[in-house]
Design an enzyme around this catalytic site. Structure first.
Site, PDB file in Angstrom:
ATOM      1  N   ARG A 108      10.829   1.670  -6.095  1.00  0.00           N
ATOM      2  CA  ARG A 108      10.468   2.589  -4.998  1.00  0.00           C
ATOM      3  C   ARG A 108      11.594   2.515  -3.986  1.00  0.00           C
ATOM      4  O   ARG A 108      11.841   1.454  -3.409  1.00  0.00           O
ATOM      5  CB  ARG A 108       9.129   2.184  -4.368  1.00  0.00           C
ATOM      6  CG  ARG A 108       8.879   2.901  -3.054  1.00  0.00           C
ATOM      7  CD  ARG A 108       7.464   2.804  -2.570  1.00  0.00           C
ATOM      8  NE  ARG A 108       6.592   3.631  -3.364  1.00  0.00           N
ATOM      9  CZ  ARG A 108       5.354   3.983  -3.002  1.00  0.00           C
ATOM     10  NH1 ARG A 108       4.855   3.546  -1.860  1.00  0.00           N
ATOM     11  NH2 ARG A 108       4.625   4.754  -3.775  1.00  0.00           N
ATOM     12  N   HIS A 135       8.099  11.900  -6.947  1.00  0.00           N
ATOM     13  CA  HIS A 135       7.096  10.832  -7.121  1.00  0.00           C
ATOM     14  C   HIS A 135       6.399  11.089  -8.469  1.00  0.00           C
ATOM     15  O   HIS A 135       5.240  11.486  -8.518  1.00  0.00           O
ATOM     16  CB  HIS A 135       6.100  10.884  -5.956  1.00  0.00           C
ATOM     17  CG  HIS A 135       5.253   9.664  -5.821  1.00  0.00           C
ATOM     18  ND1 HIS A 135       5.391   8.545  -6.618  1.00  0.00           N
ATOM     19  CD2 HIS A 135       4.213   9.377  -4.975  1.00  0.00           C
ATOM     20  CE1 HIS A 135       4.501   7.635  -6.256  1.00  0.00           C
ATOM     21  NE2 HIS A 135       3.777   8.110  -5.273  1.00  0.00           N
ATOM     22  N   GLN A 138       2.927   9.645  -9.662  1.00  0.00           N
ATOM     23  CA  GLN A 138       1.813  10.244  -8.912  1.00  0.00           C
ATOM     24  C   GLN A 138       1.298  11.498  -9.636  1.00  0.00           C
ATOM     25  O   GLN A 138       0.092  11.688  -9.811  1.00  0.00           O
ATOM     26  CB  GLN A 138       2.303  10.616  -7.504  1.00  0.00           C
ATOM     27  CG  GLN A 138       1.269  11.303  -6.646  1.00  0.00           C
ATOM     28  CD  GLN A 138       0.168  10.354  -6.187  1.00  0.00           C
ATOM     29  OE1 GLN A 138       0.440   9.282  -5.680  1.00  0.00           O
ATOM     30  NE2 GLN A 138      -1.073  10.740  -6.394  1.00  0.00           N
ATOM     31  N   ASP A 230      -0.279  16.215   1.819  1.00  0.00           N
ATOM     32  CA  ASP A 230       0.333  14.886   1.937  1.00  0.00           C
ATOM     33  C   ASP A 230       0.720  14.702   3.409  1.00  0.00           C
ATOM     34  O   ASP A 230       0.689  15.660   4.197  1.00  0.00           O
ATOM     35  CB  ASP A 230       1.563  14.805   1.011  1.00  0.00           C
ATOM     36  CG  ASP A 230       2.206  13.418   0.979  1.00  0.00           C
ATOM     37  OD1 ASP A 230       1.554  12.442   1.415  1.00  0.00           O
ATOM     38  OD2 ASP A 230       3.369  13.312   0.531  1.00  0.00           O
ATOM     39  N   CYS A 270      -2.369  12.422  -2.225  1.00  0.00           N
ATOM     40  CA  CYS A 270      -1.842  11.246  -2.934  1.00  0.00           C
ATOM     41  C   CYS A 270      -2.211   9.947  -2.221  1.00  0.00           C
ATOM     42  O   CYS A 270      -2.215   8.891  -2.844  1.00  0.00           O
ATOM     43  CB  CYS A 270      -0.333  11.369  -3.081  1.00  0.00           C
ATOM     44  SG  CYS A 270       0.528  11.578  -1.523  1.00  0.00           S
ATOM     45  N   ARG A 298      -4.153   6.614 -10.935  1.00  0.00           N
ATOM     46  CA  ARG A 298      -2.801   6.041 -10.890  1.00  0.00           C
ATOM     47  C   ARG A 298      -2.713   4.866 -11.863  1.00  0.00           C
ATOM     48  O   ARG A 298      -1.735   4.703 -12.577  1.00  0.00           O
ATOM     49  CB  ARG A 298      -2.438   5.540  -9.477  1.00  0.00           C
ATOM     50  CG  ARG A 298      -2.405   6.563  -8.370  1.00  0.00           C
ATOM     51  CD  ARG A 298      -1.333   7.598  -8.536  1.00  0.00           C
ATOM     52  NE  ARG A 298       0.005   7.040  -8.758  1.00  0.00           N
ATOM     53  CZ  ARG A 298       0.776   6.460  -7.835  1.00  0.00           C
ATOM     54  NH1 ARG A 298       0.371   6.372  -6.587  1.00  0.00           N
ATOM     55  NH2 ARG A 298       1.975   5.988  -8.120  1.00  0.00           N
TER      56      ARG A 298
HETATM   57  N1   CP Z   1       0.200   7.469  -3.498  1.00  0.00           N
HETATM   58  C1   CP Z   1       0.982   6.380  -3.388  1.00  0.00           C
HETATM   59  O1   CP Z   1       2.070   6.295  -3.960  1.00  0.00           O
HETATM   60  O2   CP Z   1       0.449   5.391  -2.632  1.00  0.00           O
HETATM   61  P1   CP Z   1       1.228   4.074  -2.168  1.00  0.00           P
HETATM   62  O3   CP Z   1       2.329   4.523  -1.250  1.00  0.00           O
HETATM   63  O4   CP Z   1       0.198   3.238  -1.466  1.00  0.00           O
HETATM   64  O5   CP Z   1       1.783   3.394  -3.385  1.00  0.00           O
HETATM   65  N1  NVA Z   2       5.391  11.670   0.940  1.00  0.00           N
HETATM   66  C1  NVA Z   2       4.881  10.335   1.106  1.00  0.00           C
HETATM   67  C2  NVA Z   2       4.149   9.907  -0.121  1.00  0.00           C
HETATM   68  C3  NVA Z   2       3.523   8.551  -0.055  1.00  0.00           C
HETATM   69  C4  NVA Z   2       2.865   8.157  -1.330  1.00  0.00           C
HETATM   70  C5  NVA Z   2       6.027   9.398   1.442  1.00  0.00           C
HETATM   71  O1  NVA Z   2       7.085   9.518   0.818  1.00  0.00           O
HETATM   72  O2  NVA Z   2       5.864   8.549   2.308  1.00  0.00           O
END
Ligand code: CP
Ligand code: NVA
Length: 312
Positions: A108, A135, A138, A230, A270, A298
């Site tokens: 990540r 993502h 997701q 989101d 999400c 997930r």
């Molecule tokens: N939706 C998602 O990726 O959640 P987290 O940021 O908690 O992993």
């Molecule tokens: N768009 C958000 C998604 C989190 C799962 C971010 O990148 O923070």
């Protein structure tokens, strides 16, 4: 076309075919059912997954870690302060070293090119656990949830209301590949990038999907089967929080907006959610909301991804 993802990197939905998306969902559904009936698998016995995080996470971290446990493998959490990705040493060195020790890498990251750089220099599959561009894990869980609820993906109308961010990009790529119509309502200057829209429109020509961008949430939501939102401020954009809160105010998903959708519309997010901003709590707790099933999926979909890419 036979689907074989063994040894492949999963960096974005952009690089997956519709067949691969459906295969990942199908396996996820089998693994979900098996878990429900108490049938366990040791498909990743002896395998180690390195989980590299530059940002916080609840769902992604817990899903990957639990997936490895359920499948007989081991997950190693490497948080922002552990390896200081790109600060303590070069990304290509990290990829070289990690891939001599572990079987799978999940990362990540802030910048998408970081996960690309990891993948380029890794001998083991690299899975994007969220970047500023995509993502992908997701969206596999999201499409699985939509299939469970609507029994199809093709021909549905998905309205995404809010920021043209990583999640929006992956939804747009996914929808255009499987023939789902996708309507994006974003404020001016916060739409998905032109290259994303153009690529999606090219893909949509083959599948019959409609890809539309508007600045009017009501137009996007009108007759929708799925309403998705989101956060207005993604991780890494915290300095813009106040400005975004002001600009995005008309883009809140509330019960009034939901009324424009089909009566059996499902609401998706999400998560994490900022209630009172992009969505009201009553929408999240309404009969339309599938956010927690979406979150649970997930786990199942990430298991599927891990199983499909793991080296034999
Ligand atoms: N939706 C998602 O990726 O959640 P987290 O940021 O908690 O992993
Ligand atoms: N768009 C958000 C998604 C989190 C799962 C971010 O990148 O923070």
């Amino acid at each position: 076309m036979a689907v074989n993802l063994i040894g492949k990197d999963i960096l974005g939905i952009r690089e997956l075919s519709a067949e691969e998306i459906y295969q990942l969902i199908e396996t996820a559904m089998v693994l979900k059912r098996d878990r429900q009936i108490g049938r366990s698998h040791e498909l990743l016995k002896g395998k180690t997954l390195a989980m590299v995080f530059q940002k916080p996470s609840l769902r992604t971290r817990v899903s990957f870690e639990t997936a490895m446990t359920h499948l007989g493998g081991h997950a190693l959490y490497l948080g922002p302060d552990d390896i200081k990705l790109g600060k303590r040493e070069d990304i290509d060195d990290i990829a070289e070293v990690l891939s001599r020790m572990v079987d799978l890498i999940m990362a990540r990251v802030f910048e998408h090119n970081t996960v690309e750089e990891l993948a380029k220099n890794s001998k083991v599959p690299v899975i994007n656990g969220l970047s500023d561009f995509e993502h992908p894990t997701q969206i596999i869980g999201d499409f699985m949830t939509i299939l469970e609820k609507k029994r199809r993906l093709e021909g549905l109308k998905l309205a995404y209301v809010g920021d043209g961010n990583n999640v929006a990009n992956s939804l747009i790529f996914g929808a255009s590949k499987v023939g789902m119509h996708v309507f994006i309502a974003s404020p001016k200057n916060y739409e998905p990038k032109e290259e994303v829209i153009q690529k999606a429109k090219d893909l949509a020509q083959k599948t019959g999907a409609i890809v539309e961008i508007t600045d009017d949430p009501k137009i996007a939501v009108e007759g929708a089967d799925i309403v998705y939102t989101d956060v207005w401020t993604s991780m890494g954009q915290e300095a813009e929080k106040e400005e975004r809160r002001r600009i995005f105010q008309p883009y809140q998903v509330n019960m009034e907006l939901i009324e424009y959708a089909k009566p059996d519309v499902i609401f998706m997010h999400c998560l994490p959610a900022h209630y009172g901003e992009e969505v009201t709590k009553d929408v999240s707790r309404s009969k339309h909301s599938v956010i927690f099933e979406q979150a649970e999926n997930r786990l199942h979909s990430i298991k599927s991804i891990l199983v499909h890419v793991a080296y034999k």
